[in-house]
Scaffold this active site. Structure first.
Site, PDB file in Angstrom:
ATOM      1  N   SER A  46       0.839  -1.191   0.000  1.00 23.61           N
ATOM      2  CA  SER A  46       0.000   0.000   0.000  1.00 23.61           C
ATOM      3  C   SER A  46       0.878   1.246   0.000  1.00 23.61           C
ATOM      4  CB  SER A  46      -0.915   0.012   1.226  1.00 23.61           C
ATOM      5  OG  SER A  46      -1.625   1.239   1.322  1.00 23.61           O
TER       6      SER A  46
ATOM      7  N   GLY B 125       4.183   3.986   3.256  1.00 29.41           N
ATOM      8  CA  GLY B 125       3.887   2.760   2.531  1.00 29.41           C
ATOM      9  C   GLY B 125       3.966   1.587   3.482  1.00 29.41           C
ATOM     10  N   LYS B 126       3.460   0.451   3.087  1.00 29.38           N
ATOM     11  CA  LYS B 126       3.582  -0.763   3.889  1.00 29.38           C
ATOM     12  C   LYS B 126       3.265  -1.951   3.012  1.00 29.38           C
ATOM     13  CE  LYS B 126       4.613  -1.567   8.271  1.00 29.38           C
ATOM     14  NZ  LYS B 126       5.548  -0.769   9.072  1.00 29.38           N
ATOM     15  N   GLY B 127       3.906  -3.082   3.283  1.00 27.17           N
ATOM     16  CA  GLY B 127       3.669  -4.283   2.505  1.00 27.17           C
ATOM     17  C   GLY B 127       3.682  -5.513   3.382  1.00 27.17           C
TER      18      GLY B 127
END
Length: 418
Positions: A60, A105-107
């Site tokens: 994201s 962001g993040k994943g």
């Protein structure tokens, strides 16, 4: 837990709470509550036995008004689209809270890494890196470690990206091993910012951290390092927990010995420095001076919150309190110092690593720690100034006021295009 909520909804509620103390139009604030884009990928990976497994992965990118997207990648069976959306949003406001020029962001990959061999984890990681390739880059999106990932996985992502791009770009990712362009001090950074926040919180509230009793919920990287560094301030670590349960000693125990035991055995269970075992919920409701939730989201919900007896909570995890728990603890005058400040050491030193990578000039660990301390203590001062100026109901809301103001200012200076 009966009131466990969607973490993305928790994020949006936190923004709404802060909005009451800001004079921005509804449309401006609404834009700050949703990600700009989300990647969903199905990774087809060959396992060691030759079979093919498909695993779900996400990234994201929430908001880039203040700089390139920044945020970790976690491997956990509970990873979901809404979780990474929430985590990427928290990263936006975390970076803004401490003045780091990044977006959020993040994943994550929906796996239990304990069920895979090292070679399978490498193939899964490299497969995800291939999918991330169009999105990431040192001026676009810079991933980092998170739950169940570390230097090893970051090195694999860097190598995959550089191989496919036929380039050398160490700044494409942070949290790398020092030999691959990582920064001194990065491994301890999150735990160090938790310690600094706790130190400043005790001082602000007129309490003495020396001999304070401390319980740590979650004994991974952040929790164990925070325990060690808080112990160095003279506090007593009396309880700690991991997925196996909690251990307790009313006289305190050596957090370094506890970490060594966990490293050797895989859990805190049967740690010789403890006198008793207890449940994770019992740890969260202990009568201690300081509670550090350092595991996953929603650890303290509205049902447990009335029984929480800690005087001060410093959040090492992301989103460890549900909104209802926040309300209960605010009504009970429990001082909660939020994740977007307390665990910001990780992204701050990731920023230092990125700067060093781009300059090809590396800092000493002493400089890294000194720069980190300056940023966290300055951010703490901004927090309490805003808390007192706005009459915000709690420290979380005050920190979001600071962060949202900075994001909105950057967006207004850039304008809307097209």
């Amino acid at each position: 837990m009966s009131d466990e909520v969607n973490p993305f909804e928790s994020l949006q509620e936190q923004i709404d709470d802060a909005a009451a103390y800001l004079e921005y139009p509804t449309d401006v604030l609404e834009r700050l509550k949703h990600p700009e884009r989300v990647l969903e990928a199905n990774l087809s990976v060959e396992l060691d036995d030759g079979s093919i497994e498909v695993v779900r992965a996400f990234r994201s990118q929430f908001n880039g008004d203040r700089g390139p997207y920044k945020g970790g990648i976690r491997y956990h069976p509970q990873v979901s689209r809404d979780e990474v959306k929430a985590l990427s949003g928290w990263m936006v406001y975390k970076c803004a809270a401490v003045g780091i020029p990044y977006g959020g962001g993040k994943g994550g990959i929906r796996i239990d890494p304990r069920q895979y061999s090292a070679s399978e984890i490498e193939r899964i990681t490299r497969s995800f890196a291939k999918e991330l390739r169009p999105l990431i880059g040192e001026d676009k999106d810079i991933p980092a470690p998170d739950v169940n990932t570390g230097q090893r996985e970051m090195n694999w992502i860097k190598d995959t990206y550089e191989t496919l791009e036929n380039t050398t770009e160490p700044g494409v990712i942070t949290g790398k091993a020092p030999e691959s362009g990582g920064s001194a001090g990065r491994v301890e950074a999150t735990g160090r910012s938790v310690m600094l926040t706790a130190r400043e919180a005790f001082d602000y509230l007129g309490k003495d951290i020396e001999d304070a009793t401390v319980a740590i919920q979650g004994y991974g990287n952040a929790g164990s390092i925070a325990a060690k560094l808080i112990d160095d301030l003279g506090a007593n670590i009396v309880a700690a927990s991991d997925s196996s349960g909690a251990v307790y000693n009313p006289d305190g125990f050596d957090p370094r010995a506890a970490k060594a035991h966990k490293r050797e055995t895989g859990s805190l269970a049967d740690f010789e420095g403890a006198t008793d075992a207890m449940s994770n919920e019992a740890l969260l409701t202990m009568d201690v001076d300081l509670l550090v939730p350092a595991a996953l989201e929603n650890a303290i919900d509205g049902d447990i919150a009335p029984d929480v007896e800690a005087d001060i909570i410093v959040e090492a995890a992301n989103g460890p309190l549900t909104p209802r728990a926040d309300d209960v603890l605010t009504d009970r005058d429990v001082a909660v110092f939020p994740d977007i400040l307390a665990n910001a050491g990780g992204v701050t030193v990731s920023y230092f690593e990125w700067v060093q990578n781009r300059q090809r000039f590396y800092w000493s660990e002493e400089r890294v720690n000194d720069e980190l301390e300056t940023i966290i203590t300055d951010a703490f001062d901004n927090l309490v100034d805003t808390y007192e100026r706005t009459d915000a109901p709690n420290f979380r809301t005050a920190m979001y006021v600071v962060a949202i103001e900075r994001v909105v200012d950057a967006a207004e200076e850039s304008g809307i295009w097209p």
